[in-house]
Design an enzyme around this catalytic site. Structure first.
Site, PDB file in Angstrom:
ATOM      1  N   HIS A 120       0.828  -1.213   0.000  1.00 50.39           N
ATOM      2  CA  HIS A 120       0.000   0.000   0.000  1.00 50.39           C
ATOM      3  C   HIS A 120       0.857   1.256   0.000  1.00 50.39           C
ATOM      4  O   HIS A 120       2.050   1.203   0.304  1.00 50.39           O
ATOM      5  CB  HIS A 120      -0.969   0.033   1.192  1.00 50.39           C
ATOM      6  CG  HIS A 120      -0.309   0.079   2.529  1.00 50.39           C
ATOM      7  ND1 HIS A 120      -0.027  -1.049   3.269  1.00 50.39           N
ATOM      8  CD2 HIS A 120       0.143   1.114   3.275  1.00 50.39           C
ATOM      9  CE1 HIS A 120       0.546  -0.715   4.414  1.00 50.39           C
ATOM     10  NE2 HIS A 120       0.668   0.607   4.443  1.00 50.39           N
ATOM     11  N   GLU A 158       7.728   0.923   5.092  1.00 51.31           N
ATOM     12  CA  GLU A 158       7.211  -0.127   5.965  1.00 51.31           C
ATOM     13  C   GLU A 158       7.432  -1.468   5.265  1.00 51.31           C
ATOM     14  O   GLU A 158       7.248  -1.578   4.052  1.00 51.31           O
ATOM     15  CB  GLU A 158       5.704   0.082   6.204  1.00 51.31           C
ATOM     16  CG  GLU A 158       5.082  -0.949   7.143  1.00 51.31           C
ATOM     17  CD  GLU A 158       3.577  -0.729   7.369  1.00 51.31           C
ATOM     18  OE1 GLU A 158       2.965   0.036   6.589  1.00 51.31           O
ATOM     19  OE2 GLU A 158       3.031  -1.317   8.316  1.00 51.31           O
ATOM     20  N   HIS A 166       3.974   7.088   3.948  1.00 53.00           N
ATOM     21  CA  HIS A 166       4.918   5.981   3.785  1.00 53.00           C
ATOM     22  C   HIS A 166       4.467   5.055   2.657  1.00 53.00           C
ATOM     23  O   HIS A 166       3.336   5.155   2.174  1.00 53.00           O
ATOM     24  CB  HIS A 166       5.100   5.191   5.098  1.00 53.00           C
ATOM     25  CG  HIS A 166       3.896   4.421   5.565  1.00 53.00           C
ATOM     26  ND1 HIS A 166       3.018   4.905   6.509  1.00 53.00           N
ATOM     27  CD2 HIS A 166       3.433   3.186   5.233  1.00 53.00           C
ATOM     28  CE1 HIS A 166       2.072   4.002   6.733  1.00 53.00           C
ATOM     29  NE2 HIS A 166       2.299   2.945   5.972  1.00 53.00           N
TER      30      HIS A 166
END
Lengths: 134, 134
Positions: free
Chosen positions: B7, B130, B79
């Site tokens: 994502h 991440e 992020h």
């Protein structure tokens, strides 16, 4: 209207270092640098299984990412690109809702040889959005 | 090492307005808000054909995205999340190359119920990365 996420573009201050970081540290498939003089950038594509990361480095004195790197000297995410089937229909629908299209409003040919448009970050949560017709 | 782009997370100052923008203006499939008290955020997922956009809004006084929104009041990309097969193996390989893992270095359970880690933006071209084990 929007379809796939075509790519995430990251402006970088050192293209070789960024390519090494993705290739050697993150173990991704990193392409060769491509100069895009019409867009004022040198680009490296990183192929992920479901989308691409586009590393952007300024090319020439009028590069559109020079100002971004002045503000973000370490680099940062510059824009995200969503695919659309019909860029003129998408543009007209967006203009009808009051969203702002950057530049002349006419699509340009992007780094992948397809028509693209950019939308104003203030209309999309501070995010510069590119639309690409696929 | 890295696999799919899981994502792109966008911090937003107004969750309803952001959801409306993606649903009504961009015509995307927008989910319902989910409170994630362990992460200090309320999240809305936008399902694209190949990946997700995660809209983040602060939850609670200690939200980790509060500072980001103070600096970027209009919102912005916070992020990007890459998938890995084995997060402990990925962490150890990253530490060997000198990359910095944020926090204790031990994976936490992320918004999808899977182990996650965050990497230092200074090691990745100003981009907060991440990693999520899938």
């Amino acid at each position: 209207m929007i379809g796939r996420l075509n790519h995430v573009a990251i402006a970088v201050p050192d293209l070789d270092a960024a390519a090494a970081s993705y290739r050697d540290t993150l173990g991704a498939k990193v392409g060769a640098p491509q100069d895009e003089p019409d867009h004022g950038v040198t680009v490296i594509f990183i192929e992920l299984p479901n989308t691409k990361i586009e590393l952007l480095y300024p090319l020439g004195d009028d590069s559109p990412i020079r100002g971004f790197l002045d503000k973000n000297p370490a680099g940062g995410i510059h824009h995200i690109c969503y695919e659309v089937d019909d860029i003129l229909a998408a543009r007209d629908k967006l203009l009808d809702t009051g969203a702002r299209v950057l530049g002349s409003g006419e699509p340009k040919i992007g780094a992948h040889g397809k028509p693209v448009l950019f939308l104003h970050p203030k209309d999309f949560q501070g995010t510069l959005v590119e639309l690409e017709q696929v």
